[in-house]
Write an enzyme that holds these catalytic residues in place. Structure first.
Site, mmCIF file in Angstrom:
data_model
loop_
_atom_site.group_PDB
_atom_site.id
_atom_site.type_symbol
_atom_site.label_atom_id
_atom_site.label_comp_id
_atom_site.label_asym_id
_atom_site.label_seq_id
_atom_site.Cartn_x
_atom_site.Cartn_y
_atom_site.Cartn_z
ATOM 1 N N GLU A 177 0.895 -1.172 0.000
ATOM 2 C CA GLU A 177 0.000 0.000 0.000
ATOM 3 C C GLU A 177 0.918 1.202 0.000
ATOM 4 O O GLU A 177 1.650 1.449 0.959
ATOM 5 C CB GLU A 177 -0.916 -0.043 1.233
ATOM 6 N N CYS A 201 -2.425 7.951 4.686
ATOM 7 C CA CYS A 201 -2.402 7.564 3.279
ATOM 8 C C CYS A 201 -3.683 7.960 2.567
ATOM 9 O O CYS A 201 -3.716 8.020 1.334
ATOM 10 C CB CYS A 201 -2.160 6.062 3.143
#
Length: 483
Positions: A244, A281
């Site tokens: 990720e 994120c």
């Protein structure tokens, strides 16, 4: 920080100062424990996950105090993150008890079928082997030592070797000790968990190259993740890398929504942009809106952030990276709000640019890790669609809309659902619910595997593979597949 921990590793139940090759030792211990751990019952593994959660809670004060000293994150944030960490451990315990994740299938034998008989076929998801997990800088608990990657891999009956993040080594050590205590309390094999520390890239590279590691879970930067992804692909036996890697999380603000509540949307964006010093994120770093509303929106967002205090970032290096990113945006777009950020502190920065310039300058679409946002003004619906098509893969895309925006939103949706793992309406992407339906992933470069998620119960499927058993007697089948 309560103690110095650099160079200390937990390998198969024993703490060591680092003599020998800790990566090889941990990988071999994981492989040695794999067969026995893969044969454990779902009930016993669920009990392990719940014991880890309980052991973390028993160390709550020490974890909060230590993590706050290492990361600069406020205690309230860390307490909430600890709850998320223990909550997802218990969620996976419930998930494996239910057993649906096994996706069991059975085609009964048809011995009399013509022209050929059919054999008895049974399929089930089985664990892939030892897994390497990399801790994340911005989530010292929920995406690190006992975070979602570790919880889902242990639930899948895969041993785990964690590479602790150097930004919070003492926090990682406390959590690793909680996992060790839970393993001992439940009688599980000691080799199913190891925790390795190190400040250099060499430790991580050795871990992904080790032939006994069968998959990797990573949360971090695009640059670091891509380097590890390439190493996984170049191995004699390539292995999956579930990375990720971040996102700018574009927000499309549609005309009727801006007309009805433009100032409110600007205030919400400002709050989401600066939450946790922008170190998420899912930080909404990009706003796309009609040009005739851009100035009013920019003014409202700047007003909301005018008195925003400086916030402490996770590390000096991350703070310096934020300043460099803001400098890059200053050279490419018009600053709306820019205050000096010094040392480890960060102040919000907002920039404005037209859509043509944005699409001509790829660097404007690159993530700046911290409280920085870009407002992009589009000249009509068609240009908004062109910009959507030009976007790279994202973790999230957000639509702010009213009933009058439905037609434009309907034109955007076929494009946006190919760009992101999660699409929101009238909200902000910061805050990722840990639930069955959550998807935290997306097309590259948001993540390296668009069919996977690192949050939610579907995350367990990363560490499993389907195996078909043909005409095997019950005594040789996995217990979960027997009649």
């Amino acid at each position: 920080m309560t103690r110095s921990t650099h160079g200390h590793h937990l390998i198969a139940g024993d703490w060591t100062a680092g003599a020998g090759d800790p990566v090889d030792h941990a990988a071999r211990a994981a492989e040695a424990a794999f067969a026995d751990y893969a044969a454990t019952s779902r009930t016993d593994r669920a009990a392990l996950l719940e014991a880890i959660a309980a052991e973390i809670e028993a160390r709550a004060d020490d974890i909060t105090r230590t993590a706050a000293a290492e990361t600069g994150l406020p205690e309230a944030r860390l307490q909430g993150e600890r709850g998320r960490t223990t909550g997802q451990l218990r969620l996976f315990a419930d998930h494996i008890r239910a057993g649906d994740y096994l996706d069991r299938r059975h085609d009964a034998a048809l011995p009399d079928r013509q022209p050929l008989p059919r054999p008895d076929l049974r399929m089930i998801q089985r664990p892939i082997g030892p897994v390497a997990v990399f801790g994340a800088s911005n989530f010292p608990l929920a995406f690190s030592t006992a975070g979602g990657d570790t919880a889902s891999a242990l639930a899948a009956s895969c041993p785990v070797v964690v590479k602790g993040h150097p930004a919070h080594p003492a926090t990682g050590r406390i959590v690793a000790e909680a996992i060790r205590a839970a393993i001992r309390r439940t009688g599980m094999p000691a080799g199913i968990f190891s925790f390795i520390q190190g400040d250099t890239h060499a430790v991580g590279e050795a871990l992904v190259r080790h032939p006994l590691i069968k998959a990797v879970g990573f949360t971090g930067s695009l640059r670091g993740g891509r380097a590890l992804y390439d190493l996984c692909a170049q191995r004699p036996e390539p292995i999956p890398f579930f990375g990720e890697l971040g996102s700018v999380n574009p927000c499309f603000l549609l005309p009727a929504a801006l007309a009805a509540r433009g100032a409110q949307i600007a205030q919400g964006w400002a709050a989401s942009l600066t939450m946790g010093a922008g170190q998420f994120c899912t930080n909404p770093g990009l706003v796309i809106l009609p040009a005739d509303r851009a100035e009013a929106f920019a003014d409202a967002a700047a007003a909301a952030l005018a008195d925003a205090p400086a916030q402490t970032m996770l590390t000096d290096g991350i703070a310096e990276g934020f300043r460099q990113g803001a400098d890059r945006l200053t050279a490419l777009a018009d600053p709306v709000l820019r205050a000096d950020s010094t040392g480890r502190d960060a102040r919000p920065a907002i920039f404005r640019v037209d859509a043509a310039r944005f699409m001509a300058e790829p660097a404007l679409a690159h993530e700046v890790f911290g409280p920085a946002g870009v407002i992009v003004a589009t000249d009509g619906d068609d240009q908004m669609l062109d910009l959507a098509r030009a976007l790279e893969g994202q973790l999230t895309v957000t639509l702010h809309l009213e009933a009058g925006d439905t037609a434009l939103a309907a034109r955007l949706m076929p494009v946006l659902e190919r760009k992101a793992g999660r699409i929101l309406a009238n909200g902000w992407p910061t805050g990722v619910e840990v639930a069955d339906a959550m998807v935290h992933g997306g097309p590259y470069p948001a993540s390296t595997n668009f069919g996977a998620t690192s949050v939610g119960t579907l995350a367990i499927r990363r560490w499993l593979r389907p195996v078909c058993f043909q005409n095997l007697p019950d005594a040789l089948l996995p217990p979960d597949l027997r009649d």
